[in-house]
Design a protein around this motif. Structure first.
Motif, short mmCIF file in Angstrom:
data_model
loop_
_atom_site.label_atom_id
_atom_site.label_comp_id
_atom_site.label_asym_id
_atom_site.label_seq_id
_atom_site.Cartn_x
_atom_site.Cartn_y
_atom_site.Cartn_z
N LEU A 12 -1.24 -19.48 2.25
CA LEU A 12 -0.86 -20.73 1.57
C LEU A 12 0.29 -21.45 2.30
CD1 LEU A 12 -0.93 -19.68 -2.18
CD2 LEU A 12 -2.69 -20.88 -0.89
N THR A 13 0.24 -22.76 2.26
CA THR A 13 1.33 -23.57 2.78
C THR A 13 2.49 -23.48 1.81
OG1 THR A 13 -0.26 -25.13 3.74
CG2 THR A 13 1.98 -25.93 3.39
N LYS A 14 3.70 -23.28 2.35
CA LYS A 14 4.88 -23.23 1.48
C LYS A 14 5.31 -24.65 1.12
CE LYS A 14 7.02 -18.86 2.66
NZ LYS A 14 8.29 -18.21 2.96
N PHE A 15 5.80 -24.80 -0.11
CA PHE A 15 6.31 -26.10 -0.54
C PHE A 15 7.62 -26.36 0.19
CE2 PHE A 15 8.87 -28.57 -3.72
CZ PHE A 15 8.21 -29.77 -3.51
N ASN A 16 7.70 -27.51 0.88
CA ASN A 16 8.89 -27.84 1.66
C ASN A 16 9.59 -29.10 1.16
OD1 ASN A 16 7.33 -29.98 2.53
ND2 ASN A 16 6.98 -29.16 4.57
N GLY A 17 9.15 -29.60 0.02
CA GLY A 17 9.76 -30.79 -0.54
C GLY A 17 8.94 -32.05 -0.29
N SER A 18 8.00 -31.98 0.67
CA SER A 18 7.22 -33.18 0.97
C SER A 18 5.71 -32.94 0.94
CB SER A 18 7.62 -33.73 2.34
OG SER A 18 7.30 -32.79 3.36
N ASN A 19 5.27 -31.74 0.67
CA ASN A 19 3.84 -31.43 0.70
C ASN A 19 3.34 -30.91 -0.65
OD1 ASN A 19 5.24 -29.01 0.79
ND2 ASN A 19 3.85 -28.05 2.24
N PHE A 20 3.83 -31.52 -1.71
CA PHE A 20 3.57 -31.02 -3.06
C PHE A 20 2.09 -30.89 -3.37
CE2 PHE A 20 2.98 -31.63 -7.66
CZ PHE A 20 3.69 -30.55 -8.12
N GLN A 21 1.29 -31.90 -3.10
CA GLN A 21 -0.12 -31.89 -3.48
C GLN A 21 -0.88 -30.77 -2.78
OE1 GLN A 21 -1.40 -33.46 -6.00
NE2 GLN A 21 0.51 -34.52 -6.37
N ARG A 22 -0.65 -30.58 -1.47
CA ARG A 22 -1.33 -29.53 -0.73
C ARG A 22 -0.90 -28.15 -1.24
NH1 ARG A 22 0.45 -29.42 4.83
NH2 ARG A 22 0.08 -31.63 4.64
N TRP A 23 0.42 -27.98 -1.45
CA TRP A 23 0.96 -26.72 -1.95
C TRP A 23 0.38 -26.41 -3.33
CZ3 TRP A 23 4.06 -26.39 -6.37
CH2 TRP A 23 4.56 -25.12 -6.65
N LYS A 24 0.40 -27.41 -4.21
CA LYS A 24 -0.08 -27.23 -5.59
C LYS A 24 -1.55 -26.83 -5.61
CE LYS A 24 -1.24 -30.39 -9.00
NZ LYS A 24 -1.03 -31.61 -9.75
N CYS A 25 -2.35 -27.45 -4.78
CA CYS A 25 -3.78 -27.15 -4.75
C CYS A 25 -4.02 -25.69 -4.36
CB CYS A 25 -4.48 -28.09 -3.77
SG CYS A 25 -6.26 -27.81 -3.66
N GLY A 26 -3.41 -25.24 -3.28
CA GLY A 26 -3.59 -23.86 -2.84
C GLY A 26 -3.06 -22.86 -3.84
N LEU A 27 -1.88 -23.13 -4.38
CA LEU A 27 -1.28 -22.22 -5.34
C LEU A 27 -2.11 -22.14 -6.62
CD1 LEU A 27 1.14 -20.37 -6.03
CD2 LEU A 27 2.16 -22.37 -7.12
N ARG A 28 -2.56 -23.28 -7.10
CA ARG A 28 -3.35 -23.29 -8.35
C ARG A 28 -4.64 -22.48 -8.19
NH1 ARG A 28 -1.79 -26.32 -12.59
NH2 ARG A 28 -3.89 -26.36 -13.46
N LEU A 29 -5.27 -22.55 -7.02
CA LEU A 29 -6.48 -21.75 -6.80
C LEU A 29 -6.17 -20.27 -6.91
CD1 LEU A 29 -8.12 -23.70 -3.85
CD2 LEU A 29 -8.99 -23.51 -6.18
N THR A 30 -5.07 -19.85 -6.32
CA THR A 30 -4.68 -18.43 -6.38
C THR A 30 -4.32 -18.05 -7.81
OG1 THR A 30 -3.90 -18.47 -4.09
CG2 THR A 30 -3.03 -16.73 -5.50
N LEU A 31 -3.57 -18.89 -8.49
CA LEU A 31 -3.18 -18.59 -9.86
C LEU A 31 -4.39 -18.57 -10.80
CD1 LEU A 31 0.14 -20.61 -10.08
CD2 LEU A 31 -0.11 -18.14 -9.87
N GLU A 32 -5.34 -19.45 -10.58
CA GLU A 32 -6.57 -19.43 -11.37
C GLU A 32 -7.33 -18.13 -11.13
OE1 GLU A 32 -9.01 -22.92 -10.88
OE2 GLU A 32 -7.31 -24.24 -11.25
N HIS A 33 -7.39 -17.72 -9.88
CA HIS A 33 -8.09 -16.48 -9.54
C HIS A 33 -7.49 -15.29 -10.30
CE1 HIS A 33 -10.22 -13.54 -7.12
NE2 HIS A 33 -9.06 -12.92 -6.92
N HIS A 34 -6.18 -15.29 -10.47
CA HIS A 34 -5.50 -14.20 -11.16
C HIS A 34 -5.23 -14.51 -12.63
CE1 HIS A 34 -5.10 -11.80 -7.60
NE2 HIS A 34 -4.64 -12.84 -6.95
N GLN A 35 -5.82 -15.58 -13.13
CA GLN A 35 -5.70 -15.98 -14.53
C GLN A 35 -4.24 -16.14 -14.97
OE1 GLN A 35 -8.04 -13.07 -16.65
NE2 GLN A 35 -9.87 -13.54 -15.48
#
Length: 135
Positions: A12-35
């Motif tokens: 996953l791309t780390k959130f650096n303050g300017s890439n919120f949408q990309r970070w959120k998308c990748g993180l949400r997929l992982t969090l959804e996978h783990h409920q």
């Protein structure tokens, strides 16, 4: 539910303050996978203690389960945030609080960026108008 591990987020791309949408998308997929989505969005909150007549907590297992899920979600959030942005997360007491802080940081950054872009556009438009009149 699988037991989440931090190696799940190495890609996953780390959130650096300017890439919120990309970070959120990748993180949400992982969090959804783990409920764990309900933990970070605040819809699943820590259960309130229920005590019986002997003053014994009867839902201790549910409280412990929520705590474990919250810690897993906080680990994912912390591990996918750049070092210089982590200080604001250290005092968060829940994953939902942590996620809200990241969202607020993004909102401030996005608002600042919009203001800067508007200022640059205004300056460009003004300078172009002066140049056009001089010709």
């Amino acid at each position: 539910m699988e037991t989440p591990t931090l190696k799940d987020i190495g890609h996953l791309t780390k959130f650096n303050g300017s890439n919120f949408q990309r970070w959120k998308c990748g993180l949400r997929l992982t969090l959804e996978h783990h409920q764990l989505i309900d933990i970070i969005d605040g819809t699943e909150t820590k259960p309130t203690e229920v005590r019986n007549n002997d003053n014994v907590v009867t839902n201790a297992a549910q409280i412990q389960r929520w705590k474990e899920r919250d810690v897993a979600a906080r680990n994912y959030l912390f591990a996918t945030t750049e070092d210089d942005l982590r200080d604001t997360l250290c005092t968060a007491t829940t994953a939902a609080d942590m996620y809200e802080r990241i969202r607020n940081q993004h909102a401030r950054t996005a608002a600042d960026n919009r203001l800067i872009l508007l200022q640059q556009f205004t300056e460009y438009y003004f300078n172009k108008a002066i140049t056009s009149q001089a010709m």
